[in-house]
Scaffold this motif. Structure first.
Motif, PDB file in Angstrom:
ATOM      1  N   GLY A   1      -9.796   7.810   8.673  1.00 47.71           N
ATOM      2  CA  GLY A   1      -9.133   6.516   8.556  1.00 47.71           C
ATOM      3  C   GLY A   1      -7.877   6.472   9.402  1.00 47.71           C
TER       4      GLY A   1
ATOM      5  N   LEU B   1     -11.376  -3.473  12.035  1.00 46.52           N
ATOM      6  CA  LEU B   1     -11.349  -2.587  10.874  1.00 46.52           C
ATOM      7  C   LEU B   1     -12.416  -2.925   9.829  1.00 46.52           C
ATOM      8  N   ASP B   2     -13.110  -4.051  10.016  1.00 45.76           N
ATOM      9  CA  ASP B   2     -14.044  -4.512   8.985  1.00 45.76           C
ATOM     10  C   ASP B   2     -15.105  -3.469   8.648  1.00 45.76           C
ATOM     11  N   SER B   3     -15.618  -2.792   9.669  1.00 47.08           N
ATOM     12  CA  SER B   3     -16.690  -1.821   9.426  1.00 47.08           C
ATOM     13  C   SER B   3     -16.160  -0.463   8.983  1.00 47.08           C
ATOM     14  N   LYS B   4     -14.825  -0.335   8.900  1.00 43.27           N
ATOM     15  CA  LYS B   4     -14.218   0.952   8.554  1.00 43.27           C
ATOM     16  C   LYS B   4     -13.317   0.840   7.321  1.00 43.27           C
ATOM     17  N   GLN B   5     -13.565  -0.172   6.500  1.00 46.22           N
ATOM     18  CA  GLN B   5     -12.643  -0.450   5.388  1.00 46.22           C
ATOM     19  C   GLN B   5     -12.520   0.713   4.415  1.00 46.22           C
ATOM     20  N   TYR B   6     -13.626   1.404   4.149  1.00 48.27           N
ATOM     21  CA  TYR B   6     -13.572   2.486   3.158  1.00 48.27           C
ATOM     22  C   TYR B   6     -12.650   3.611   3.610  1.00 48.27           C
TER      23      TYR B   6
ATOM     24  N   HIS C   1       0.832  -1.207   0.000  1.00 53.12           N
ATOM     25  CA  HIS C   1       0.000   0.000   0.000  1.00 53.12           C
ATOM     26  C   HIS C   1       0.865   1.256   0.000  1.00 53.12           C
TER      27      HIS C   1
ATOM     28  N   GLN D   1     -19.712   6.697   6.182  1.00 47.74           N
ATOM     29  CA  GLN D   1     -18.783   6.054   7.118  1.00 47.74           C
ATOM     30  C   GLN D   1     -17.890   7.079   7.803  1.00 47.74           C
TER      31      GLN D   1
ATOM     32  N   VAL E   1     -10.387   3.618   6.041  1.00 50.78           N
ATOM     33  CA  VAL E   1      -9.021   3.135   6.243  1.00 50.78           C
ATOM     34  C   VAL E   1      -8.300   3.052   4.895  1.00 50.78           C
ATOM     35  N   GLY E   2      -9.020   2.568   3.875  1.00 46.55           N
ATOM     36  CA  GLY E   2      -8.453   2.517   2.526  1.00 46.55           C
ATOM     37  C   GLY E   2      -8.128   3.889   1.978  1.00 46.55           C
TER      38      GLY E   2
END
Length: 341
Positions: free
Chosen positions: A177, A198-203, A70, A265, A205-206
């Motif tokens: 993020g 982090l699953d519910s915050k993927q957008y 990344h 989000q 965080v990405g």
């Protein structure tokens, strides 16, 4: 026996040979890439734009939560974003890295794999650079080269009174993020057995770990025959970038709070952290969206665009830079984004 290869076992030229194997050249303007004393480019009847950006471990990124692939992608994307902000097409990059003995050959290959993916996505050629040792963490410096017809380059100083103020995408996500990643890091340090949530915050965080340069919008505007009058990418926060355009164009601006684009989000997470979402949008930074102005005549073409939001308009310089609410209240804006020093 370790499955990882120390850098000392291959040396600088061995490392370069390994990395070069996966590099593909795509642009006709690239005459010579890696392998000589310098790269050679021949852009034909174009003007060249050049931009450079440096990322330092501990200042711009934290390897505790930033995967090397990344990071490599982001290092290229943030430079391509600057080329996009000039309304130019990115064509070549050079990459300089300084790294410590803790890095293995495989780690460097992972970093460069991210760069390779970004080069593939943005159709950019990696044509050179340098590698050296570092005693103070990982340092990445990327220089991007782009090209454009002389009459197509867009500067920050071309905004005119009554122009529309536009942004791409949504804002504030990268900042929130980062807050999530910092929180999970602290939780991990307190309890290494804990798994990050982090699953519910993927957008969002990405948005922080792997931003995208908005070349798609640049190409789309060209297809529509729309040339921005001024443009800048949003790396330090919307308010800060708007001030850059206004000061260099000698104009004012009014932005409408209800028009500012935000992802649900981001809004939800800002409230969770007790942070005003408006602060995230105006001052968060690192979204790498584009802020630009266009003539009023482009309104019908852009008003329903899925990736562009009209957030305000350019005013006389004497009016200053302001934020307006739905109730008609007007507040002077302050630039409180990222400070480099």
């Amino acid at each position: 026996m370790s499955e990882y290869t120390p850098l000392s076992s291959v040396g600088e030229f061995g490392l370069i040979r390994k990395l070069k194997e996966k590099i593909e050249l795509r642009n006709a303007s690239t005459i010579k890439g890696i392998g000589d004393d310098a790269a050679v480019v021949e852009p034909k009847e174009k003007q060249i734009v050049i931009t450079s950006d440096m990322l330092l471990e501990g200042v711009h990124f934290d390897l505790t939560f930033c995967p090397l692939k990344h990071l490599g992608y982001k290092a290229v994307a943030v430079n391509v974003s600057d080329v996009a902000a000039m309304n130019a097409k990115p064509t070549q990059i050079t990459v300089n890295i300084a790294l410590g003995a803790r890095f293995t050959v495989e780690a460097v290959e992972e970093l460069y794999e991210g760069m390779r993916l970004a080069c593939e996505n943005y159709k950019v050629d990696l044509v050179g650079g340098d590698t050296t040792s570092s005693s103070s963490g990982l340092v990445i410096s990327v220089t991007a080269i782009g090209e454009a017809a002389p009459d197509q380059i867009v500067y920050r100083n071309g905004a005119k009174v009554n122009d529309l103020v536009c942004v791409t995408g949504d804002l504030g996500g990268a900042y929130m993020g980062l807050q999530i990643l910092e929180r999970e890091k602290q939780a991990f340090m307190a309890n290494p057995e804990m798994q990050p949530e982090l699953d519910s915050k993927q957008y969002i965080v990405g948005r922080q770990l792997r931003p995208e340069a908005r070349m798609d919008v640049i190409y789309d505007l060209k297809e529509r025959g729309i040339k921005p009058t001024s443009m800048i990418d949003i790396s330090d926060g919307l308010a800060s970038e708007l001030f850059h355009i206004c000061s260099q164009s000698k104009v004012g601006a009014i932005v409408y709070k209800d028009n500012l684009p935000a992802d649900p989000q981001m809004l939800e997470t800002a409230l969770e952290f007790n942070i005003d979402p408006l602060t995230c949008i105006m001052n968060g930074g690192e979204d790498y969206e584009l802020l630009f102005t266009v003539p009023l005549s482009a309104y019908d073409e852009l008003k329903n665009h899925p990736d562009i939001t009209i957030i305000g308009n350019i005013t006389e310089e004497s009016n200053g830079v302001n934020l307006a609410t739905k109730t008609g209240q007007v507040f002077p804006l302050k630039a409180q984004g990222w400070s480099h020093f």
